[in-house]
Design an enzyme around this catalytic site. Structure first.
Site, PDB file in Angstrom:
ATOM      1  N   CYS A  38       0.983 -11.696 -12.440  1.00 57.59           N
ATOM      2  CA  CYS A  38       0.786 -11.401 -11.017  1.00 57.59           C
ATOM      3  C   CYS A  38       2.070 -10.774 -10.482  1.00 57.59           C
ATOM      4  O   CYS A  38       3.149 -10.978 -11.047  1.00 57.59           O
ATOM      5  CB  CYS A  38       0.497 -12.723 -10.316  1.00 57.59           C
ATOM      6  SG  CYS A  38       0.563 -12.640  -8.531  1.00 57.59           S
ATOM      7  N   THR A  40       3.707 -11.819  -8.115  1.00 59.68           N
ATOM      8  CA  THR A  40       4.613 -12.946  -7.849  1.00 59.68           C
ATOM      9  C   THR A  40       5.471 -13.259  -9.078  1.00 59.68           C
ATOM     10  O   THR A  40       6.644 -13.602  -8.961  1.00 59.68           O
ATOM     11  CB  THR A  40       3.783 -14.195  -7.467  1.00 59.68           C
ATOM     12  OG1 THR A  40       2.926 -13.829  -6.396  1.00 59.68           O
ATOM     13  CG2 THR A  40       4.659 -15.348  -7.046  1.00 59.68           C
ATOM     14  N   HIS A  43       8.316 -11.020  -9.188  1.00 58.22           N
ATOM     15  CA  HIS A  43       9.382 -11.455  -8.266  1.00 58.22           C
ATOM     16  C   HIS A  43      10.210 -12.569  -8.899  1.00 58.22           C
ATOM     17  O   HIS A  43      11.434 -12.586  -8.782  1.00 58.22           O
ATOM     18  CB  HIS A  43       8.789 -11.972  -6.941  1.00 58.22           C
ATOM     19  CG  HIS A  43       8.135 -10.903  -6.120  1.00 58.22           C
ATOM     20  ND1 HIS A  43       8.782  -9.746  -5.770  1.00 58.22           N
ATOM     21  CD2 HIS A  43       6.897 -10.821  -5.581  1.00 58.22           C
ATOM     22  CE1 HIS A  43       7.958  -9.002  -5.046  1.00 58.22           C
ATOM     23  NE2 HIS A  43       6.803  -9.627  -4.920  1.00 58.22           N
ATOM     24  N   CYS A  93      -3.100 -31.378  -0.954  1.00 49.75           N
ATOM     25  CA  CYS A  93      -2.737 -32.808  -0.900  1.00 49.75           C
ATOM     26  C   CYS A  93      -3.927 -33.703  -0.567  1.00 49.75           C
ATOM     27  O   CYS A  93      -3.962 -34.864  -0.939  1.00 49.75           O
ATOM     28  CB  CYS A  93      -1.609 -33.025   0.110  1.00 49.75           C
ATOM     29  SG  CYS A  93      -2.128 -32.952   1.842  1.00 49.75           S
ATOM     30  N   CYS A  99      -6.340 -30.111   5.391  1.00 51.74           N
ATOM     31  CA  CYS A  99      -7.160 -30.638   4.284  1.00 51.74           C
ATOM     32  C   CYS A  99      -8.302 -31.485   4.836  1.00 51.74           C
ATOM     33  O   CYS A  99      -9.454 -31.345   4.433  1.00 51.74           O
ATOM     34  CB  CYS A  99      -6.322 -31.496   3.338  1.00 51.74           C
ATOM     35  SG  CYS A  99      -5.418 -30.539   2.109  1.00 51.74           S
ATOM     36  N   CYS A 107      -3.507 -25.988   3.051  1.00 52.86           N
ATOM     37  CA  CYS A 107      -2.866 -27.310   2.994  1.00 52.86           C
ATOM     38  C   CYS A 107      -1.385 -27.190   3.337  1.00 52.86           C
ATOM     39  O   CYS A 107      -0.701 -26.280   2.874  1.00 52.86           O
ATOM     40  CB  CYS A 107      -3.033 -27.871   1.580  1.00 52.86           C
ATOM     41  SG  CYS A 107      -2.000 -29.321   1.272  1.00 52.86           S
ATOM     42  N   ARG A 200      -2.467   4.884  -9.017  1.00 51.04           N
ATOM     43  CA  ARG A 200      -3.330   3.876  -8.393  1.00 51.04           C
ATOM     44  C   ARG A 200      -4.395   4.512  -7.494  1.00 51.04           C
ATOM     45  O   ARG A 200      -5.480   3.943  -7.333  1.00 51.04           O
ATOM     46  CB  ARG A 200      -2.471   2.852  -7.641  1.00 51.04           C
ATOM     47  CG  ARG A 200      -1.734   1.976  -8.632  1.00 51.04           C
ATOM     48  CD  ARG A 200      -0.900   0.911  -8.036  1.00 51.04           C
ATOM     49  NE  ARG A 200      -0.565  -0.077  -9.062  1.00 51.04           N
ATOM     50  CZ  ARG A 200       0.178  -1.149  -8.847  1.00 51.04           C
ATOM     51  NH1 ARG A 200       0.669  -1.389  -7.649  1.00 51.04           N
ATOM     52  NH2 ARG A 200       0.433  -1.992  -9.823  1.00 51.04           N
TER      53      ARG A 200
END
Ligand code: NAD
Ligand code: ZN
Length: 347
Positions: A38, A40, A43, A93, A99, A107, A200
């Site tokens: 991903c 992320t 990063h 949680c 939640c 959450c 792209r």
């Protein structure tokens, strides 16, 4: 087992030998078949400001995968060894106000596996049973590996009306590209994409866009207004996180339209609230993660009935050992969804 780990607060990662995770009574251990990278993860690998503030090494990263259940904890009754699974890696949680109000995707105490705790760039991954998603047998393995980002796209597209409406997708990265396929499958009318990267833009057309526009060339806002009889698009799906795309996107949105924002800008972004939101009567919504588990149900239905052709996204399949090459390729902006095979070759 072999695991790709962030060992130090600096650029890079290391392939390490670590113990196979031990299971609590409500956990599941999956043998990872394919794991996907991903943005992320890039990063985390590159160690930017966000990673430095969020990640605590040592950490096995990676949060997109599919695999086969190896073992389950004593109290797990719904998942069995041998099941082919993927997982919602946002672990909520269960007791905070969102939640309790049926919105676990926002959450307040969320822990993300692969970010806040060990993830799936390894031979095995441990997941709480309630986050495990059994994959329908009709869904191909490489699609199962990317249900996490596909879920972001499905969540965004289906967060409001879409059928028969003109749609703009700003940013045709992997998630924007998937959103194009989902919006098409959901019966949208004309679909415009804006994307600065030529490769792209080509992919955007393959995924089903009617026009893939380069926002750095000419007046894309005027072009889209002209193409929609001066009205603008009904729905704007923001998937770039880039301020310029966000500004132009709002200018292309018709009065009364929906703007669903998924892309994550690096810094705060100024909006012309008066003209772009208030006087337009626009509905603006933030989109985070996937709805648990409504998005997973919708995505499964779309995939198992063959409604989404995601093949143009897949090119590279690599062993975990080639991680440096994989991250460089991704940094170049020329890669599709890169799949790792931590337990052996892609065949
Ligand atoms: P990506 O970075 O690969 O894609 C972003 C695309 O936007 C790139 O192709 C880039 O060339 C393009 N772009 C950049 N500037 C542009 C501009 N001015 N106009 C049009 N396009 C432009 O990211 P991705 O993996 O496809 O994810 C999309 C976005 O969603 C990212 O910002 C990511 O951080 C974010 N994200 C959000 C969530 C969430 O839960 N909200 C989850 C995952 C990812
Ligand atoms: Zn919570």
């Amino acid at each position: 087992m072999k695991a790709l780990r962030k060992m130090r607060p600096q650029r890079g990662a290391q392939l390490e030998s670590v113990g196979i995770p031990t299971l609590g009574p409500t956990d599941v251990l999956a043998r990872v078949r394919a794991a996907s990278i991903c943005g992320t993860d890039l990063h985390i690998y590159g160690w930017d400001r966000w990673s430095a503030s969020r990640i605590h090494p040592p950490l096995t990263f990676g949060h997109e995968f599919c695999g086969v259940v190896e073992k389950v904890g004593d109290e797990v009754t719904t998942i069995r060894s041998g099941d082919f699974v993927t997982a919602e890696m946002h672990v909520n949680c269960g007791h905070c106000r969102p939640c309790r109000m049926g919105q676990p995707h926002v959450c307040q105490n969320v822990k993300i596996l692969g970010i806040d705790a060990d993830g799936c760039f390894a031979e095995f991954v441990r997941i709480p049973a309630r986050n495990v998603w059994k994959v329908d047998p009709a869904i191909p393995e490489h699609y199962a590996a990317i249900m996490d980002p596909l879920g972001n796209a499905v969540h965004t597209v289906l967060a409001g009306e879409i059928a028969g409406l003109n749609v703009l997708v700003t940013g045709a990265g992997p998630i924007g590209l998937m959103a194009i396929a989902v919006a098409r499958a959901a019966g949208c009318a004309t679909l415009f994409a804006t994307e600065v990267n030529a490769h792209r833009r080509e992919l955007a057309m393959k995924m089903g866009a009617d026009e893939a526009l380069d926002p750095s060339q000419g007046d894309v806002v005027q072009h889209v207004l002209d193409a929609t009889d001066g009205a603008g698009v009904d729905v704007m799906l923001e998937m770039s996180g880039h301020p310029d795309a966000i500004h132009k996107g709002f200018q292309m949105l018709r009065p009364g339209g929906r703007a669903s924002l998924l892309g994550i800008p690096k810094d705060p972004v100024m909006l012309d609230l008066v003209n772009d939101v208030i006087f337009k009567g626009a509905t603006v919504q933030g989109i985070y993660g996937r709805r648990m588990f409504e998005t997973w149900v919708q995505m499964t239905e779309l995939l198992k009935h063959g409604r989404l052709n995601l093949e143009p996204l897949f090119k590279e399949r690599m062993p975990l050992e080639k991680f440096d090459d994989a991250f460089s390729l991704l940094e170049s902006g020329q890669a599709g969804k890169i799949l790792f095979y931590p337990n052996g070759s892609a065949k």
